[in-house]
Design an enzyme around this catalytic site. Structure first.
Site, PDB file in Angstrom:
ATOM      1  N   HIS A  54       0.801  -1.180   0.160  1.00 39.63           N
ATOM      2  CA  HIS A  54       0.073   0.231  -0.143  1.00 39.63           C
ATOM      3  C   HIS A  54       1.034   1.407   0.148  1.00 39.63           C
ATOM      4  O   HIS A  54       1.925   1.374   0.613  1.00 39.63           O
ATOM      5  CB  HIS A  54      -0.858   0.055   1.134  1.00 39.63           C
ATOM      6  CG  HIS A  54      -0.328  -0.261   2.643  1.00 39.63           C
ATOM      7  ND1 HIS A  54       0.152  -1.558   2.922  1.00 39.63           N
ATOM      8  CD2 HIS A  54      -0.050   0.669   3.420  1.00 39.63           C
ATOM      9  CE1 HIS A  54       0.638  -1.561   4.287  1.00 39.63           C
ATOM     10  NE2 HIS A  54       0.637  -0.133   4.451  1.00 39.63           N
ATOM     11  N   HIS A  68       0.887   5.144   1.122  1.00 40.38           N
ATOM     12  CA  HIS A  68       0.273   6.032   1.936  1.00 40.38           C
ATOM     13  C   HIS A  68       0.112   7.429   0.980  1.00 40.38           C
ATOM     14  O   HIS A  68       1.395   7.794   0.619  1.00 40.38           O
ATOM     15  CB  HIS A  68       0.740   6.391   3.320  1.00 40.38           C
ATOM     16  CG  HIS A  68       0.818   5.391   4.324  1.00 40.38           C
ATOM     17  ND1 HIS A  68      -0.100   5.135   5.293  1.00 40.38           N
ATOM     18  CD2 HIS A  68       1.561   4.081   4.097  1.00 40.38           C
ATOM     19  CE1 HIS A  68       0.183   4.030   5.657  1.00 40.38           C
ATOM     20  NE2 HIS A  68       1.166   3.484   5.212  1.00 40.38           N
TER      21      HIS A  68
HETATM   22  P1  5GP Z   1       1.217   0.449   7.403  1.00 31.67           P
HETATM   23  O1  5GP Z   1       1.800   0.725   8.864  1.00 31.67           O
HETATM   24  O2  5GP Z   1       1.375  -1.048   7.140  1.00 31.67           O
HETATM   25  O3  5GP Z   1       2.425   0.911   6.573  1.00 31.67           O
HETATM   26  O4  5GP Z   1      -0.035   1.249   7.151  1.00 31.67           O
HETATM   27  C1  5GP Z   1      -1.096   0.354   7.682  1.00 31.67           C
HETATM   28  C2  5GP Z   1      -2.278   1.427   7.647  1.00 31.67           C
HETATM   29  O5  5GP Z   1      -3.460   0.858   7.549  1.00 31.67           O
HETATM   30  C3  5GP Z   1      -2.120   2.119   8.846  1.00 31.67           C
HETATM   31  O6  5GP Z   1      -2.273   3.541   8.670  1.00 31.67           O
HETATM   32  C4  5GP Z   1      -3.742   1.956   9.406  1.00 31.67           C
HETATM   33  O7  5GP Z   1      -4.332   2.966  10.271  1.00 31.67           O
HETATM   34  C5  5GP Z   1      -4.560   1.473   8.071  1.00 31.67           C
HETATM   35  N1  5GP Z   1      -5.446   0.435   8.415  1.00 31.67           N
HETATM   36  C6  5GP Z   1      -5.655  -0.664   9.064  1.00 31.67           C
HETATM   37  N2  5GP Z   1      -6.423  -1.326   9.251  1.00 31.67           N
HETATM   38  C7  5GP Z   1      -7.383  -0.764   8.566  1.00 31.67           C
HETATM   39  C8  5GP Z   1      -8.739  -0.918   8.064  1.00 31.67           C
HETATM   40  O8  5GP Z   1      -9.408  -1.834   8.372  1.00 31.67           O
HETATM   41  N3  5GP Z   1      -9.522   0.144   7.278  1.00 31.67           N
HETATM   42  C9  5GP Z   1      -8.637   1.292   6.901  1.00 31.67           C
HETATM   43  N4  5GP Z   1      -9.416   2.452   6.312  1.00 31.67           N
HETATM   44  N5  5GP Z   1      -7.468   1.701   7.308  1.00 31.67           N
HETATM   45  C10 5GP Z   1      -6.838   0.639   7.982  1.00 31.67           C
END
Ligand code: 5GP
Ligand code: ZN
Length: 113
Positions: free
Chosen positions: A99, A101
């Site tokens: 993903h 951001h």
């Molecule tokens: P990472 O830390 O893996 O780069 O980012 C994961 C992101 O996914 C985090 O910013 C977290 O808030 C978001 N996230 C996790 N679970 C969900 C969800 O069920 N729905 C949404 N909309 N965001 C999520």
């Protein structure tokens, strides 16, 4: 991937707030936003992380990158924005589905923590 939360979000099996969708990618607002605009852009295909991407994913990755400016424009990020791909444990990745951001609508610090 059946037990992947972002695969389920991309398939609309788990609700989310859509920012953009086409046949290859899905963009939705982060549940825990770190900026006034915080959108996640994911491929519909399950790729666990940037580290798992293959040469055959080049068109998909390019499409994700090139759609960023369209999604940013649709969200009013004319003053700029930041794109982040957390990768692996040290990179702070918590969801094992690739993903990007997209963060904006505030001045962002550098370097990140
Ligand atoms: P990472 O830390 O893996 O780069 O980012 C994961 C992101 O996914 C985090 O910013 C977290 O808030 C978001 N996230 C996790 N679970 C969900 C969800 O069920 N729905 C949404 N909309 N965001 C999520
Ligand atoms: Zn997945």
């Amino acid at each position: 991937m059946s037990d992947c939360i972002f695969c389920k979000i991309a398939a609309h099996e788990i609700p989310s707030t859509c920012a953009y969708e086409d046949d290859q990618i899905y963009a939705f607002h982060d549940l825990d936003p770190q900026a006034p605009v915080h959108v996640l852009i994911i491929p519909k295909k399950h790729i666990a992380s940037l580290d798992e991407a293959q040469a055959g994913d080049a068109q998909l990755l390019a499409h994700m990158m090139l759609m960023v400016k369209e999604i940013a424009a649709s969200l009013g990020l004319e003053k700029g924005y930041r794109v982040v791909i957390n990768t692996g444990e040290d990179g702070g990745q918590t969801v094992p589905h690739l993903h990007m951001h997209l963060l904006g609508k505030r001045s962002l610090n550098w370097p990140p923590g």
